[in-house]
Design a protein around this motif. Structure first.
Motif, short mmCIF file in Angstrom:
data_model
loop_
_atom_site.label_atom_id
_atom_site.label_comp_id
_atom_site.label_asym_id
_atom_site.label_seq_id
_atom_site.Cartn_x
_atom_site.Cartn_y
_atom_site.Cartn_z
N ILE A 176 91.85 104.45 17.95
CA ILE A 176 91.67 105.36 19.08
C ILE A 176 90.29 106.02 19.01
O ILE A 176 89.60 106.15 20.02
CB ILE A 176 92.79 106.42 19.13
N LYS A 177 89.87 106.40 17.81
CA LYS A 177 88.55 107.02 17.63
C LYS A 177 87.45 106.05 18.07
O LYS A 177 86.50 106.44 18.74
CB LYS A 177 88.38 107.42 16.17
N GLU A 178 87.59 104.79 17.70
CA GLU A 178 86.62 103.77 18.11
C GLU A 178 86.62 103.59 19.62
O GLU A 178 85.57 103.49 20.25
CB GLU A 178 86.97 102.43 17.43
N ALA A 179 87.79 103.52 20.22
CA ALA A 179 87.91 103.36 21.67
C ALA A 179 87.30 104.56 22.39
O ALA A 179 86.68 104.40 23.44
CB ALA A 179 89.37 103.18 22.07
N LYS A 180 87.47 105.75 21.83
CA LYS A 180 86.89 106.96 22.44
C LYS A 180 85.37 106.88 22.49
O LYS A 180 84.74 107.24 23.48
CB LYS A 180 87.32 108.21 21.66
N VAL A 198 83.50 104.11 22.55
CA VAL A 198 83.12 103.11 23.55
C VAL A 198 83.30 103.67 24.95
O VAL A 198 82.43 103.54 25.81
CB VAL A 198 83.95 101.81 23.37
N ALA A 199 84.43 104.32 25.20
CA ALA A 199 84.72 104.88 26.52
C ALA A 199 83.69 105.95 26.90
O ALA A 199 83.26 106.02 28.06
CB ALA A 199 86.13 105.46 26.55
N HIS A 200 83.28 106.74 25.93
CA HIS A 200 82.28 107.78 26.20
C HIS A 200 80.92 107.17 26.55
O HIS A 200 80.25 107.62 27.47
CB HIS A 200 82.17 108.70 24.98
N ILE A 201 80.55 106.12 25.85
CA ILE A 201 79.29 105.42 26.14
C ILE A 201 79.34 104.83 27.55
O ILE A 201 78.39 104.94 28.32
CB ILE A 201 79.00 104.33 25.09
N LEU A 202 80.48 104.21 27.89
CA LEU A 202 80.63 103.64 29.24
C LEU A 202 80.51 104.73 30.30
O LEU A 202 79.83 104.56 31.31
CB LEU A 202 81.99 102.93 29.36
N ASP A 203 81.19 105.86 30.08
CA ASP A 203 81.15 106.96 31.03
C ASP A 203 79.73 107.48 31.22
O ASP A 203 79.28 107.71 32.34
CB ASP A 203 82.08 108.08 30.57
N ASN A 204 79.01 107.65 30.13
CA ASN A 204 77.63 108.13 30.20
C ASN A 204 76.72 107.18 30.96
O ASN A 204 75.68 107.59 31.48
CB ASN A 204 77.06 108.37 28.81
N ASN A 205 77.11 105.91 31.03
CA ASN A 205 76.31 104.90 31.72
C ASN A 205 76.93 104.50 33.06
O ASN A 205 76.57 103.46 33.62
CB ASN A 205 76.13 103.68 30.83
N ASP A 206 77.86 105.32 33.57
CA ASP A 206 78.51 105.09 34.86
C ASP A 206 79.16 103.71 34.96
O ASP A 206 79.08 103.04 35.99
CB ASP A 206 77.53 105.29 36.02
N LEU A 207 79.79 103.29 33.89
CA LEU A 207 80.49 102.00 33.85
C LEU A 207 81.97 102.20 33.54
O LEU A 207 82.34 103.16 32.88
CB LEU A 207 79.90 101.10 32.75
N THR A 208 82.77 101.27 34.01
CA THR A 208 84.21 101.28 33.74
C THR A 208 84.64 99.88 33.33
O THR A 208 84.23 98.90 33.94
CB THR A 208 85.01 101.69 35.00
N GLY A 221 86.05 104.57 30.53
CA GLY A 221 84.75 104.87 31.12
C GLY A 221 84.80 105.78 32.32
O GLY A 221 85.68 106.63 32.45
N LYS A 222 83.86 105.57 33.22
CA LYS A 222 83.60 106.48 34.34
C LYS A 222 84.80 106.69 35.26
O LYS A 222 85.10 107.82 35.64
CB LYS A 222 82.40 105.95 35.14
N ALA A 223 85.46 105.63 35.68
CA ALA A 223 86.55 105.75 36.65
C ALA A 223 87.88 106.17 36.02
O ALA A 223 88.86 106.35 36.73
CB ALA A 223 86.72 104.44 37.42
N ALA A 224 87.91 106.32 34.71
CA ALA A 224 89.15 106.75 34.05
C ALA A 224 89.46 108.18 34.47
O ALA A 224 88.58 109.05 34.48
CB ALA A 224 89.01 106.65 32.53
N SER A 282 88.92 112.15 27.72
CA SER A 282 88.95 112.16 29.19
C SER A 282 88.36 110.86 29.75
O SER A 282 88.26 110.70 30.96
CB SER A 282 88.17 113.36 29.73
N ASP A 283 87.99 109.94 28.86
CA ASP A 283 87.37 108.68 29.27
C ASP A 283 88.29 107.47 29.10
O ASP A 283 87.87 106.34 29.29
CB ASP A 283 86.08 108.44 28.46
N ILE A 284 89.55 107.71 28.71
CA ILE A 284 90.52 106.63 28.53
C ILE A 284 91.76 106.95 29.36
O ILE A 284 92.35 108.01 29.22
CB ILE A 284 90.93 106.46 27.06
#
Length: 124
Positions: free
Chosen positions: A56-60, A62-72, A86-89, A101-103
């Motif tokens: 879960i920590k690893e997924a968080k 990745v999800a945070h990086i995606l969100d910061n780059n406006d990707l889902t 990511g962003k649309a989560a 908040s990104d998953i």
């Protein structure tokens, strides 16, 4: 990350003439449809000693990086949404489970089935 936003299209992966994985690029969204979980059993390293919290920590991250780059990235199981990162989560209850908040767990049923599919594929 910007390179992931550029392409549009689909990549279908077949193993032994059976659909296994589909990647659908839609500018700021990537849909990963797992049609056959045995594709995850292709690597030489089958043992994963990491615990649930480490995953879960690893997924968080990745999800945070995606969100910061406006990707889902949405992970689907046989065409049905299971998890979005990511962003649309827009998590509600899943925020308590993942602490992020990104998953978003789109479907508990599909996420559980996908988990069982992957576990079963790795044990075969």
């Amino acid at each position: 990350m910007r390179l992931l936003k550029l392409p549009r299209g689909r990549i279908n992966i077949q193993i032994d003439y059976k659909p296994s994985l589909s990647l659908d690029f839609r500018q700021d969204k990537i849909l990963v449809d797992v049609k056959d979980a045995t594709i995850f059993d292709m690597s030489e390293e089958n043992e994963d000693d990491r615990g649930l919290f480490e995953k879960i920590k690893e997924a968080k991250k990745v999800a945070h990086i995606l969100d910061n780059n406006d990707l889902t990235i949405s992970i689907l199981r046989k065409g049905k949404k299971a998890i979005s990162l990511g962003k649309a989560a827009n998590p509600t209850l899943s925020r308590f489970l993942t602490g992020s908040s990104d998953i978003q767990i789109d479907s508990v049923r599909q996420a559980a089935k996908l988990g069982r599919d992957v576990t079963k594929a790795k044990n075969e």
